[in-house]
Scaffold this motif. Structure first.
Motif, PDB file in Angstrom:
ATOM      1  N   LYS A   1       0.773  -0.919  -0.039  1.00 43.37           N
ATOM      2  CA  LYS A   1      -0.011   0.079  -0.040  1.00 43.37           C
ATOM      3  C   LYS A   1       0.836   1.233   0.081  1.00 43.37           C
ATOM      4  O   LYS A   1       0.742   2.171  -0.686  1.00 43.37           O
ATOM      5  N   LYS A   2       1.813   1.284   0.882  1.00 40.13           N
ATOM      6  CA  LYS A   2       2.955   2.416   0.791  1.00 40.13           C
ATOM      7  C   LYS A   2       3.554   2.555  -0.578  1.00 40.13           C
ATOM      8  O   LYS A   2       3.650   3.820  -1.016  1.00 40.13           O
ATOM      9  N   LYS A   3       3.888   1.244  -1.287  1.00 33.20           N
ATOM     10  CA  LYS A   3       4.490   1.546  -2.388  1.00 33.20           C
ATOM     11  C   LYS A   3       3.419   1.884  -3.562  1.00 33.20           C
ATOM     12  O   LYS A   3       3.819   2.803  -4.357  1.00 33.20           O
ATOM     13  N   LEU A   4       2.254   1.565  -3.483  1.00 37.41           N
ATOM     14  CA  LEU A   4       1.088   2.136  -4.456  1.00 37.41           C
ATOM     15  C   LEU A   4       0.779   3.655  -4.121  1.00 37.41           C
ATOM     16  O   LEU A   4       0.986   4.245  -5.077  1.00 37.41           O
ATOM     17  N   LYS A   5       0.952   4.093  -3.230  1.00 38.01           N
ATOM     18  CA  LYS A   5       0.947   5.464  -2.847  1.00 38.01           C
ATOM     19  C   LYS A   5       2.163   6.159  -3.210  1.00 38.01           C
ATOM     20  O   LYS A   5       1.951   7.209  -4.087  1.00 38.01           O
ATOM     21  N   THR A   6       3.352   5.645  -3.141  1.00 39.63           N
ATOM     22  CA  THR A   6       4.323   6.345  -3.803  1.00 39.63           C
ATOM     23  C   THR A   6       4.226   6.403  -5.200  1.00 39.63           C
ATOM     24  O   THR A   6       4.614   7.434  -5.739  1.00 39.63           O
ATOM     25  N   GLU A   7       3.980   5.370  -5.681  1.00 36.73           N
ATOM     26  CA  GLU A   7       4.077   5.475  -7.519  1.00 36.73           C
ATOM     27  C   GLU A   7       2.862   6.229  -7.916  1.00 36.73           C
ATOM     28  O   GLU A   7       3.194   6.860  -8.904  1.00 36.73           O
ATOM     29  N   PHE A   8       1.718   6.049  -7.408  1.00 34.70           N
ATOM     30  CA  PHE A   8       0.720   7.143  -7.587  1.00 34.70           C
ATOM     31  C   PHE A   8       1.158   8.784  -7.565  1.00 34.70           C
ATOM     32  O   PHE A   8       0.994   9.422  -8.579  1.00 34.70           O
ATOM     33  N   TYR A   9       1.635   9.023  -6.576  1.00 34.17           N
ATOM     34  CA  TYR A   9       2.066  10.721  -6.259  1.00 34.17           C
ATOM     35  C   TYR A   9       3.203  10.794  -7.289  1.00 34.17           C
ATOM     36  O   TYR A   9       3.310  11.961  -7.621  1.00 34.17           O
ATOM     37  N   ALA A  10       3.926   9.880  -7.663  1.00 32.54           N
ATOM     38  CA  ALA A  10       5.101  10.130  -8.255  1.00 32.54           C
ATOM     39  C   ALA A  10       4.869  10.018 -10.149  1.00 32.54           C
ATOM     40  O   ALA A  10       5.500  10.745 -10.747  1.00 32.54           O
ATOM     41  N   ASN A  11       3.686   9.218 -10.444  1.00 35.42           N
ATOM     42  CA  ASN A  11       3.453   9.146 -11.942  1.00 35.42           C
ATOM     43  C   ASN A  11       2.093   9.836 -12.181  1.00 35.42           C
ATOM     44  O   ASN A  11       1.887  10.214 -13.485  1.00 35.42           O
ATOM     45  N   PHE A  12       1.170  10.002 -11.511  1.00 32.31           N
ATOM     46  CA  PHE A  12       0.130  10.577 -11.817  1.00 32.31           C
ATOM     47  C   PHE A  12       0.145  11.999 -12.251  1.00 32.31           C
ATOM     48  O   PHE A  12      -0.449  12.437 -13.307  1.00 32.31           O
ATOM     49  N   PRO A  13       1.067  12.780 -11.710  1.00 32.22           N
ATOM     50  CA  PRO A  13       1.008  14.323 -12.370  1.00 32.22           C
ATOM     51  C   PRO A  13       1.654  14.013 -13.588  1.00 32.22           C
ATOM     52  O   PRO A  13       1.229  15.177 -14.614  1.00 32.22           O
ATOM     53  N   GLU A  14       2.425  13.182 -13.972  1.00 29.71           N
ATOM     54  CA  GLU A  14       2.808  12.987 -15.500  1.00 29.71           C
ATOM     55  C   GLU A  14       1.712  12.749 -16.473  1.00 29.71           C
ATOM     56  O   GLU A  14       1.552  13.292 -17.403  1.00 29.71           O
ATOM     57  N   ALA A  15       0.844  11.705 -15.805  1.00 31.70           N
ATOM     58  CA  ALA A  15      -0.418  11.410 -16.533  1.00 31.70           C
ATOM     59  C   ALA A  15      -1.222  12.586 -17.008  1.00 31.70           C
ATOM     60  O   ALA A  15      -1.799  12.872 -18.005  1.00 31.70           O
ATOM     61  N   LEU A  16      -1.307  13.506 -15.850  1.00 38.33           N
ATOM     62  CA  LEU A  16      -2.139  14.600 -15.988  1.00 38.33           C
ATOM     63  C   LEU A  16      -1.618  15.570 -17.042  1.00 38.33           C
ATOM     64  O   LEU A  16      -2.210  16.224 -17.957  1.00 38.33           O
ATOM     65  N   ASN A  17      -0.235  15.683 -17.113  1.00 31.24           N
ATOM     66  CA  ASN A  17       0.466  16.749 -18.213  1.00 31.24           C
ATOM     67  C   ASN A  17       0.018  16.244 -19.412  1.00 31.24           C
ATOM     68  O   ASN A  17      -0.045  16.942 -20.455  1.00 31.24           O
ATOM     69  N   ILE A  18       0.218  14.601 -19.634  1.00 31.06           N
ATOM     70  CA  ILE A  18       0.032  14.122 -20.970  1.00 31.06           C
ATOM     71  C   ILE A  18      -1.487  14.410 -21.442  1.00 31.06           C
ATOM     72  O   ILE A  18      -1.669  14.766 -22.430  1.00 31.06           O
ATOM     73  N   ILE A  19      -2.311  14.119 -20.390  1.00 31.27           N
ATOM     74  CA  ILE A  19      -3.938  14.372 -20.786  1.00 31.27           C
ATOM     75  C   ILE A  19      -4.110  15.625 -21.195  1.00 31.27           C
ATOM     76  O   ILE A  19      -5.010  16.230 -22.144  1.00 31.27           O
ATOM     77  N   THR A  20      -3.716  16.621 -20.490  1.00 30.64           N
ATOM     78  CA  THR A  20      -3.753  18.249 -20.616  1.00 30.64           C
ATOM     79  C   THR A  20      -3.342  18.546 -21.892  1.00 30.64           C
ATOM     80  O   THR A  20      -3.790  19.232 -22.668  1.00 30.64           O
ATOM     81  N   GLY A  21      -1.911  18.200 -22.306  1.00 30.87           N
ATOM     82  CA  GLY A  21      -1.381  18.169 -23.700  1.00 30.87           C
ATOM     83  C   GLY A  21      -2.164  18.023 -24.656  1.00 30.87           C
ATOM     84  O   GLY A  21      -2.428  18.579 -25.826  1.00 30.87           O
ATOM     85  N   LEU A  22      -2.767  16.637 -24.593  1.00 25.14           N
ATOM     86  CA  LEU A  22      -3.516  16.067 -25.836  1.00 25.14           C
ATOM     87  C   LEU A  22      -4.962  16.825 -25.803  1.00 25.14           C
ATOM     88  O   LEU A  22      -5.465  16.986 -26.762  1.00 25.14           O
ATOM     89  N   ILE A  23      -5.480  17.281 -24.932  1.00 26.81           N
ATOM     90  CA  ILE A  23      -6.877  17.855 -24.807  1.00 26.81           C
ATOM     91  C   ILE A  23      -6.710  19.213 -25.534  1.00 26.81           C
ATOM     92  O   ILE A  23      -7.635  19.534 -26.057  1.00 26.81           O
ATOM     93  N   ALA A  24      -5.516  19.747 -25.181  1.00 28.47           N
ATOM     94  CA  ALA A  24      -5.351  21.165 -25.787  1.00 28.47           C
ATOM     95  C   ALA A  24      -5.177  21.004 -27.256  1.00 28.47           C
ATOM     96  O   ALA A  24      -5.272  21.777 -27.873  1.00 28.47           O
ATOM     97  N   SER A  25      -4.571  19.702 -27.683  1.00 32.95           N
ATOM     98  CA  SER A  25      -4.300  19.567 -29.004  1.00 32.95           C
ATOM     99  C   SER A  25      -5.706  19.138 -29.823  1.00 32.95           C
ATOM    100  O   SER A  25      -5.625  18.794 -31.199  1.00 32.95           O
TER     101      SER A  25
END
Length: 308
Positions: A126-150
């Motif tokens: 669970k600690k590993k899951l939390k660490t991975e989420f907060y490390a990778n989810f901002p990157e996913a948001l940036n990808i989604i934001t860029g694609l939506i802008a396109s």
């Protein structure tokens, strides 16, 4: 020992039921949204209404959801055989320590060893899951934001996130994309993904997506703010950890000291050690030490988590 274990299990179950009920209350936000036409939110509303049950049903639902979530944690990882070996090794270690130091009945030690081993694996993952989420989810948001802008639709961005983001976040987006491609409904895909990533930020993400699919919205700006909030939260968390490092280390040392003293007592004064371990009065003292250390650890940890 059985009484103490039963009380601990009941306490853990109550705390998890409370947390799961709070998670369900987050989903009640969908119920408060009033769509103008028949839409995805109306389907979510009907799904939530169908789950209005009695207190006993809610307790059973909470226990079932807690078991499912911990089962997913237990099954995380590339090899299920390794998980089984970890559980077996932990149980054998508990049996060995009991035979050498505690001398409880074997039919008590084996269930306790299984429970402790499974709980330790779930906590670590669970600690590993939390660490991975907060490390990778901002990157996913940036990808989604860029694609939506396109000009891409929000549901078509999941495949790009699945191919670009690593860890559990990428796996979740891949599963969402696969389920959408085979025709599964968006609301079911979103709600099931929230069960895999039960974090407030992800809840806000799926809520924003589902509202946008019905009424539209400025997703680029919203996701940009969410990404900025996640970054700021990580900075504050690192600052908090840096300021409380000495306090946490002191907490760990003070928590371990009573058990080290009992271990030393076995070699220094075996008579007093047997009095502590073999008599009813001594075991009551031991149970008090375990309970007080556990309660103090959880209390201080809760205080630290509230420090900003």
């Amino acid at each position: 020992m059985i009484i103490v274990l039963s009380v601990a299990l009941i306490f853990a179950a109550i705390m998890n039921i409370i947390l799961l009920r709070r998670r369900r209350e987050r989903l009640q936000v969908f119920y408060n949204v009033e769509p103008k036409t028949t839409s995805l939110l109306s389907l979510v509303e009907s799904q939530i209404n169908s789950k209005q049950q009695s207190f006993s049903d809610e307790v059973l639902f909470g226990i079932n959801a807690w078991i499912r979530f911990n089962y997913r944690l237990l099954m995380m990882g590339p090899s299920k055989a390794k998980t089984f070996m970890y559980i077996l090794f932990g149980t054998v270690a508990c049996i060995f320590l009991n035979h050498k130091y505690l001398n409880y009945d074997i039919y008590v030690v084996i269930p306790v060893g299984l429970f402790v081993s499974i709980a330790a694996i779930c906590i670590i993952r669970k600690k590993k899951l939390k660490t991975e989420f907060y490390a990778n989810f901002p990157e996913a948001l940036n990808i989604i934001t860029g694609l939506i802008a396109s000009g891409y639709a929000i549901t078509t961005t999941f495949k790009n996130c699945a191919n670009s983001v690593e860890g559990i976040v990428g796996e979740t987006f891949k599963e969402m994309n696969d389920r959408l491609e085979v025709g599964d409904s968006v609301e079911n895909v979103m709600l099931n993904s929230y069960m895999q990533l039960p974090f407030p930020e992800y809840y806000f993400f799926i809520l924003t997506v589902m509202v946008n699919l019905d009424s539209g919205g400025e997703l680029k700006e919203i996701f940009g703010r969410l990404s900025k909030m996640l970054t700021n939260n990580r900075i504050m968390a690192k600052t908090r950890d840096g300021k409380t490092a000495e306090l946490r280390m002191t907490m760990y040392i003070l928590g371990v000291m009573p058990f080290l003293f009992i271990l030393v007592l076995r070699f220094v004064s075996e008579t007093n050690y047997n009095l502590l371990m073999s008599t009813d009065g001594g075991r009551y003292i031991l149970y008090y030490v375990i309970g007080s250390v556990t309660f103090g650890f959880l209390l201080i940890r809760n205080w630290i988590s509230k420090i900003i």
